[in-house]
Write a protein that holds these residues in place. Structure first.
Motif, PDB file in Angstrom:
ATOM      1  N   MET A 101      -6.074   6.627   2.972  1.00 42.67           N
ATOM      2  CA  MET A 101      -5.083   6.030   2.073  1.00 42.67           C
ATOM      3  C   MET A 101      -3.974   5.377   2.887  1.00 42.67           C
ATOM      4  SD  MET A 101      -5.643   6.430  -1.217  1.00 42.67           S
ATOM      5  CE  MET A 101      -4.011   6.426  -1.956  1.00 42.67           C
ATOM      6  N   PRO A 102      -3.634   4.118   2.583  1.00 39.97           N
ATOM      7  CA  PRO A 102      -2.538   3.468   3.312  1.00 39.97           C
ATOM      8  C   PRO A 102      -1.189   4.052   2.913  1.00 39.97           C
ATOM      9  CG  PRO A 102      -3.316   2.065   1.544  1.00 39.97           C
ATOM     10  CD  PRO A 102      -4.268   3.232   1.601  1.00 39.97           C
ATOM     11  N   THR A 103      -0.254   3.943   3.830  1.00 45.81           N
ATOM     12  CA  THR A 103       1.117   4.369   3.565  1.00 45.81           C
ATOM     13  C   THR A 103       1.881   3.174   3.009  1.00 45.81           C
ATOM     14  OG1 THR A 103       1.066   5.978   5.360  1.00 45.81           O
ATOM     15  CG2 THR A 103       3.233   5.267   4.589  1.00 45.81           C
ATOM     16  N   ASN A 104       2.458   3.336   1.823  1.00 40.20           N
ATOM     17  CA  ASN A 104       3.175   2.241   1.174  1.00 40.20           C
ATOM     18  C   ASN A 104       4.632   2.239   1.628  1.00 40.20           C
ATOM     19  OD1 ASN A 104       0.868   1.536  -0.402  1.00 40.20           O
ATOM     20  ND2 ASN A 104       1.338   3.250  -1.771  1.00 40.20           N
ATOM     21  N   VAL A 105       5.032   1.152   2.264  1.00 43.69           N
ATOM     22  CA  VAL A 105       6.378   1.026   2.822  1.00 43.69           C
ATOM     23  C   VAL A 105       7.144  -0.039   2.049  1.00 43.69           C
ATOM     24  CG1 VAL A 105       7.740   0.533   4.890  1.00 43.69           C
ATOM     25  CG2 VAL A 105       5.477   1.617   5.111  1.00 43.69           C
ATOM     26  N   LEU A 106       8.354   0.305   1.635  1.00 47.42           N
ATOM     27  CA  LEU A 106       9.253  -0.696   1.076  1.00 47.42           C
ATOM     28  C   LEU A 106      10.298  -1.021   2.125  1.00 47.42           C
ATOM     29  CD1 LEU A 106      10.455  -2.440  -1.190  1.00 47.42           C
ATOM     30  CD2 LEU A 106      11.792  -0.427  -1.890  1.00 47.42           C
ATOM     31  N   LEU A 107      10.354  -2.273   2.548  1.00 49.47           N
ATOM     32  CA  LEU A 107      11.341  -2.731   3.515  1.00 49.47           C
ATOM     33  C   LEU A 107      12.453  -3.467   2.775  1.00 49.47           C
ATOM     34  CD1 LEU A 107      12.386  -3.407   6.385  1.00 49.47           C
ATOM     35  CD2 LEU A 107      10.887  -5.425   6.330  1.00 49.47           C
ATOM     36  N   ILE A 108      13.682  -2.962   2.909  1.00 45.79           N
ATOM     37  CA  ILE A 108      14.840  -3.642   2.313  1.00 45.79           C
ATOM     38  C   ILE A 108      15.605  -4.297   3.454  1.00 45.79           C
ATOM     39  CG2 ILE A 108      16.862  -3.394   0.832  1.00 45.79           C
ATOM     40  CD1 ILE A 108      15.640  -0.900  -0.363  1.00 45.79           C
ATOM     41  N   GLU A 109      15.415  -5.594   3.600  1.00 49.36           N
ATOM     42  CA  GLU A 109      15.896  -6.357   4.760  1.00 49.36           C
ATOM     43  C   GLU A 109      16.104  -7.802   4.331  1.00 49.36           C
ATOM     44  OE1 GLU A 109      17.186  -7.933   7.722  1.00 49.36           O
ATOM     45  OE2 GLU A 109      16.464  -5.955   8.385  1.00 49.36           O
ATOM     46  N   ASP A 110      17.293  -8.346   4.611  1.00 46.19           N
ATOM     47  CA  ASP A 110      17.593  -9.700   4.134  1.00 46.19           C
ATOM     48  C   ASP A 110      17.277 -10.775   5.160  1.00 46.19           C
ATOM     49  OD1 ASP A 110      19.780  -8.753   5.742  1.00 46.19           O
ATOM     50  OD2 ASP A 110      20.956 -10.459   5.016  1.00 46.19           O
ATOM     51  N   ASN A 121       7.030  -0.053  -8.962  1.00 41.11           N
ATOM     52  CA  ASN A 121       6.041   0.127  -7.903  1.00 41.11           C
ATOM     53  C   ASN A 121       6.449   1.319  -7.028  1.00 41.11           C
ATOM     54  OD1 ASN A 121       4.423  -2.294  -8.460  1.00 41.11           O
ATOM     55  ND2 ASN A 121       6.248  -3.399  -7.819  1.00 41.11           N
ATOM     56  N   SER A 122       5.481   2.157  -6.715  1.00 43.50           N
ATOM     57  CA  SER A 122       5.789   3.334  -5.915  1.00 43.50           C
ATOM     58  C   SER A 122       5.795   2.986  -4.429  1.00 43.50           C
ATOM     59  CB  SER A 122       4.764   4.440  -6.177  1.00 43.50           C
ATOM     60  OG  SER A 122       3.476   4.013  -5.793  1.00 43.50           O
ATOM     61  N   ALA A 123       6.511   3.781  -3.658  1.00 41.25           N
ATOM     62  CA  ALA A 123       6.531   3.665  -2.203  1.00 41.25           C
ATOM     63  C   ALA A 123       6.495   5.071  -1.629  1.00 41.25           C
ATOM     64  CB  ALA A 123       7.766   2.917  -1.724  1.00 41.25           C
ATOM     65  N   ASP A 124       5.914   5.210  -0.439  1.00 48.11           N
ATOM     66  CA  ASP A 124       5.883   6.501   0.240  1.00 48.11           C
ATOM     67  C   ASP A 124       7.112   6.700   1.117  1.00 48.11           C
ATOM     68  OD1 ASP A 124       3.261   7.283  -0.728  1.00 48.11           O
ATOM     69  OD2 ASP A 124       2.467   5.731   0.614  1.00 48.11           O
ATOM     70  N   VAL A 125       7.643   5.609   1.640  1.00 50.26           N
ATOM     71  CA  VAL A 125       8.785   5.667   2.545  1.00 50.26           C
ATOM     72  C   VAL A 125       9.515   4.334   2.485  1.00 50.26           C
ATOM     73  CG1 VAL A 125       7.401   4.905   4.525  1.00 50.26           C
ATOM     74  CG2 VAL A 125       9.490   6.247   4.927  1.00 50.26           C
ATOM     75  N   VAL A 126      10.807   4.368   2.755  1.00 48.44           N
ATOM     76  CA  VAL A 126      11.644   3.159   2.694  1.00 48.44           C
ATOM     77  C   VAL A 126      12.248   2.880   4.061  1.00 48.44           C
ATOM     78  CG1 VAL A 126      13.720   2.133   1.701  1.00 48.44           C
ATOM     79  CG2 VAL A 126      12.159   3.462   0.254  1.00 48.44           C
ATOM     80  N   LEU A 127      12.097   1.639   4.522  1.00 43.76           N
ATOM     81  CA  LEU A 127      12.792   1.149   5.713  1.00 43.76           C
ATOM     82  C   LEU A 127      14.009   0.380   5.233  1.00 43.76           C
ATOM     83  CD1 LEU A 127      10.181  -0.229   8.286  1.00 43.76           C
ATOM     84  CD2 LEU A 127      12.095   1.296   8.779  1.00 43.76           C
ATOM     85  N   LEU A 128      15.186   0.833   5.627  1.00 39.93           N
ATOM     86  CA  LEU A 128      16.411   0.307   5.025  1.00 39.93           C
ATOM     87  C   LEU A 128      17.357  -0.246   6.076  1.00 39.93           C
ATOM     88  CD1 LEU A 128      18.193   0.120   2.420  1.00 39.93           C
ATOM     89  CD2 LEU A 128      19.068   2.391   3.018  1.00 39.93           C
ATOM     90  N   ASP A 129      17.751  -1.497   5.888  1.00 40.10           N
ATOM     91  CA  ASP A 129      18.823  -2.083   6.704  1.00 40.10           C
ATOM     92  C   ASP A 129      20.160  -1.692   6.077  1.00 40.10           C
ATOM     93  OD1 ASP A 129      20.276  -3.538   8.496  1.00 40.10           O
ATOM     94  OD2 ASP A 129      19.667  -5.510   7.763  1.00 40.10           O
ATOM     95  N   LEU A 130      21.181  -1.519   6.910  1.00 42.34           N
ATOM     96  CA  LEU A 130      22.492  -1.140   6.388  1.00 42.34           C
ATOM     97  C   LEU A 130      23.428  -2.328   6.194  1.00 42.34           C
ATOM     98  CD1 LEU A 130      23.269   2.170   8.338  1.00 42.34           C
ATOM     99  CD2 LEU A 130      22.237   1.873   6.077  1.00 42.34           C
TER     100      LEU A 130
END
Length: 259
Positions: A1-10, A48-57
């Protein structure tokens, strides 16, 4: 199963670079969805679900540690890994305290290491939730629970302990369990008890203890040694139940049988 990543980056360039990094992540499979604003990212998570979030500050609609705080307030169960241009130790420490699983400065981590960090973040979050659940269960337990170090010094008690003994937690933390001793058991009783638990075995039995107000009560107690790693005994966990009423009822039954 792939890991679903949400990247919040502008920054589109940074987003493309992170996507390439995840393709290099030691054969692990990741799916990546991107959002250029915090509000957009949180809206995406509603459908949409995500397993982990990559977040810019540093985002158009949120700056600094407030970005993490706002996100955590809406999605406290999602593990968050910070990937930011803010190379500041104080901010990194504050982010960890606020719940971030990792804190990376852009350009300082390779793809395989990032992939592992995302996997570890998910596992750590699950472990933290398990620990929190277990702690809540201990707090809510009807039986009195006491955790001591290997010398019998009290480190933690649950609310049921205070209800049973009359001692608030702050009155007993750092003190020896002898604070409850009633002197109704002889030396041989305690010698046997300590010989059992220090040998690594669980002790189970009944004894008479003394409350804060001086009144006595009968308790059924189980003391279990705790081993950490390959070392010796580090802690003891005692589970106690007040059986005073049961003892009184049994004594009355025996007296009635004699008549």
């Amino acid at each position: 199963m792939p890991t679903n990543v949400l990247l919040i980056e502008d920054n589109p360039g940074d987003a493309r670079f992170i996507a390439e990094m995840l393709k290099e992540a030691d054969g692990d499979k990741f799916t990546l969805e991107c959002a250029e604003r915090l509000s957009v990212g949180m809206e995406k998570l509603r459908s949409n679900s995500a397993d982990v979030v990559l977040l810019d500050l540093s985002l158009p609609d949120s700056q600094g540690l407030e970005t993490l705080v706002r996100f955590q307030s809406k999605f406290p169960k999602l593990p968050v890994v910070i990937m930011t241009g803010l190379n500041d130790e104080e901010t990194a420490a504050q982010a960890a305290h606020a719940g971030a699983q990792e804190y990376f400065v852009k350009g300082t981590i390779a793809g395989p290491a990032l992939g592992r960090a995302l996997k570890y973040a998910i596992e750590r979050k699950k472990a933290q939730e398990t620990i929190q659940l277990q702690a809540a269960a201990l707090q809510a337990a009807a039986n009195s629970i006491v955790i001591t170090d290997s010398e019998g010094t009290i480190l933690w008690v649950n609310p049921a302990f205070s209800q049973l003994t009359g001692y608030a937690s702050e009155e007993v933390l750092g003190k020896n369990t002898r604070i409850l001793k009633s002197d109704k058991q002889d030396r041989a009783f305690y010698t046997d008890l300590w010989a059992t638990v220090t040998s690594g075995s669980t002790w189970h039995g009944e004894l008479i203890n003394r409350r804060k107000d001086g009144s006595l009560y009968n308790e059924e107690e189980t003391i279990t040694p705790v081993h950490i790693g390959s070392g010796g005994i580090s802690h003891y966990v005692a589970i106690k139940q007040d059986v005073t009423l049961r003892k009184i009822a049994n004594n009355r039954l025996r007296q009635a049988d004699r008549k």
